[in-house]
Design an enzyme around this catalytic site. Structure first.
Site, mmCIF file in Angstrom:
data_model
loop_
_atom_site.group_PDB
_atom_site.id
_atom_site.type_symbol
_atom_site.label_atom_id
_atom_site.label_comp_id
_atom_site.label_asym_id
_atom_site.label_seq_id
_atom_site.Cartn_x
_atom_site.Cartn_y
_atom_site.Cartn_z
ATOM 1 N N ASP A 149 3.741 -5.379 3.535
ATOM 2 C CA ASP A 149 3.385 -3.977 4.480
ATOM 3 C C ASP A 149 4.261 -4.110 5.653
ATOM 4 O OD1 ASP A 149 1.942 -2.067 5.929
ATOM 5 O OD2 ASP A 149 -0.011 -3.275 5.696
ATOM 6 N N GLU A 207 -5.330 1.806 2.220
ATOM 7 C CA GLU A 207 -5.275 0.723 3.172
ATOM 8 C C GLU A 207 -5.580 1.206 4.287
ATOM 9 O OE1 GLU A 207 -3.459 -2.082 5.729
ATOM 10 O OE2 GLU A 207 -2.975 -0.135 5.559
ATOM 11 N N GLU A 208 -5.181 2.219 4.727
ATOM 12 C CA GLU A 208 -5.143 2.775 6.111
ATOM 13 C C GLU A 208 -6.630 3.177 6.880
ATOM 14 O OE1 GLU A 208 -2.886 2.075 8.214
ATOM 15 O OE2 GLU A 208 -0.960 2.478 7.459
ATOM 16 N N HIS A 210 0.829 -1.189 -0.035
ATOM 17 C CA HIS A 210 0.065 -0.046 -0.070
ATOM 18 C C HIS A 210 0.938 1.152 0.011
ATOM 19 C CE1 HIS A 210 0.306 1.276 4.178
ATOM 20 N NE2 HIS A 210 0.206 0.146 4.759
ATOM 21 N N HIS A 243 2.357 4.406 13.066
ATOM 22 C CA HIS A 243 1.323 4.966 12.970
ATOM 23 C C HIS A 243 1.409 6.337 13.671
ATOM 24 C CE1 HIS A 243 -2.034 2.292 11.382
ATOM 25 N NE2 HIS A 243 -0.847 2.384 10.639
ATOM 26 N N ASP A 255 5.646 2.125 7.294
ATOM 27 C CA ASP A 255 4.302 1.733 6.990
ATOM 28 C C ASP A 255 3.866 2.853 6.013
ATOM 29 O OD1 ASP A 255 1.904 0.761 7.013
ATOM 30 O OD2 ASP A 255 1.265 1.519 9.040
HETATM 31 N N1 DTR Z 1 -2.277 -3.042 9.940
HETATM 32 C C1 DTR Z 1 -1.408 -2.870 8.891
HETATM 33 C C2 DTR Z 1 -0.136 -3.037 9.711
HETATM 34 C C3 DTR Z 1 0.108 -4.323 10.176
HETATM 35 C C4 DTR Z 1 0.081 -4.797 11.493
HETATM 36 N N2 DTR Z 1 0.361 -6.130 11.721
HETATM 37 C C5 DTR Z 1 0.116 -6.899 10.434
HETATM 38 C C6 DTR Z 1 0.371 -7.995 9.854
HETATM 39 C C7 DTR Z 1 0.527 -8.455 8.699
HETATM 40 C C8 DTR Z 1 0.192 -7.364 7.619
HETATM 41 C C9 DTR Z 1 0.207 -6.105 8.062
HETATM 42 C C10 DTR Z 1 0.226 -5.772 9.500
HETATM 43 C C11 DTR Z 1 -1.337 -1.186 8.659
HETATM 44 O O1 DTR Z 1 -1.367 -0.379 9.490
HETATM 45 O O2 DTR Z 1 -0.857 -0.880 7.574
HETATM 46 ZN ZN ZN Z 2 -0.498 1.223 8.688
HETATM 47 ZN ZN ZN Z 3 0.594 -0.920 6.520
#
Ligand code: DTR
Ligand code: ZN
Ligand code: ZN
Length: 314
Positions: free
Chosen positions: A179, A146-147, A101, A278, A113
């Protein structure tokens, strides 16, 4: 000898500091963030980052497309887009897809991220683009939005393919997701497809084989790895829901590193793998360049191997 030559080509020396091509992309994303603030959906920073990705793809000989979509979140309307590029050659009945993303959270450079996944994927696209006579089409996607609680870009893409009687989905051999691949206190994580017996974890057929493509690669480099959960919200989820084989790499988020993980990978036990997850601190000073380069190598390996032959997934 060949390995040395390849390493010399991939690495640029700046003063006494060596900068890989993937890290150079992160420097660019940091500069864009310094100028625009962030890469949040609908922001000028997202547009500028998208143009950077598109220029890189054009330089590598790809024609890329924007796939626009709209969605509503908490009563607000948004428009965003995915960027899609694929090889001209290779069977379009057996497509290998890789994605990362491009958007980030507000008020953050969002370097781990997920500029990290974006950068690693650009390097894989460049490498696959240099190869002649590949057998399977390879499709690269930089996802938008994605967020959010739903990963809207990947959800839109998968929904469009599923509408075609599912024919479009049948052509996808596997989807590989990247990611967060440069966490400052990293583990070398491979999405865990060995979830049989755990009812909350769906495992599309073929996913264990995707996992093995990565674990075999790390094994060949005597690089320890660990299985990380994939039932987290990211862009693989839309594919899992349609039973497409998935896999991916991850170096950790706000979860603390365990003592066992610190023994295996070094770093600090009891400290989050990414303390700046984040937050505004997710910048170029707070990533691990070695983890980024290792993950980039693994992604390049998976993309080039599956471009030639997906029988390992059968
Ligand atoms: N939720 C995603 C980051 C994230 C956290 N744990 C995992 C495990 C597998 C893939 C992604 C993630 C984000 O904040 O973009
Ligand atoms: Zn994120
Ligand atoms: Zn992410």
């Amino acid at each position: 000898m060949l390995a040395v030559l390849v390493a010399l080509v991939l690495v640029r020396v700046v003063g006494d500091r060596q900068v890989s091509d993937a890290l150079r992309h992160l420097e660019e994303f940091q500069e864009l963030a310094d100028e625009y603030g962030d890469r949040a959906t609908g922001s000028p920073g997202y547009e500028a980052a998208a143009e950077y990705v598109e220029e890189q793809l054009e330089d590598a000989g790809y024609e890329s497309d924007r796939q626009y979509f709209t969605f509503e979140n908490r009563g607000e309307e948004y428009e965003s887009f995915n960027i899609i590029a694929e090889t001209d050659t290779g069977s379009d009945e057996n497509v290998v897809m890789l994605g990362a993303h491009l958007d980030g959270v507000e008020d953050s450079a969002a370097i781990n991220d997920n500029a990290s996944g974006v950068a690693a994927l650009l390097e894989a696209a460049k490498e696959v683009g240099r190869q002649d006579g590949i057998n399977n089409k390879v499709r690269f996607v930089w996802w938008g939005a994605e967020e959010f609680p739903e990963s809207y870009g990947s959800r839109h893409y998968v929904k469009e393919l599923a509408e075609d009687n599912g024919d479009g989905l049948d052509s996808i051999a596997a989807y590989l997701n990247f990611d967060m691949v440069a966490s400052p206190n990293p583990v070398i994580g491979v999405y865990n497809a060995r979830g049989a017996g755990r009812p909350w974890l769906e495992v599309p057929e073929g996913s264990e084989k995707v996992m093995e493509v990565f674990t075999d690669y790390f094994g060949s480099r005597d690089q320890p790895w660990t299985a990380t959960t994939w039932n987290m919200a990211s862009d693989q989820v839309a594919f899992i829901r349609e039973d497409v084989a998935v896999g991916g790499l991850f170096t950790g988020s706000d979860v603390e590193k365990s003592a066992r993980e610190a023994r295996i990978f070094g770093g600090e036990a009891g400290r989050p793998m990414d303390p700046n997850y984040h937050s505004p601190g997710d910048d170029l000073d707070n990533i691990d360049p070695e983890a980024l380069d290792l993950m980039t190598d693994a992604i390049i390996h998976a993309a080039t191997r599956l471009a030639q032959d997906t029988s390992a997934l059968d």
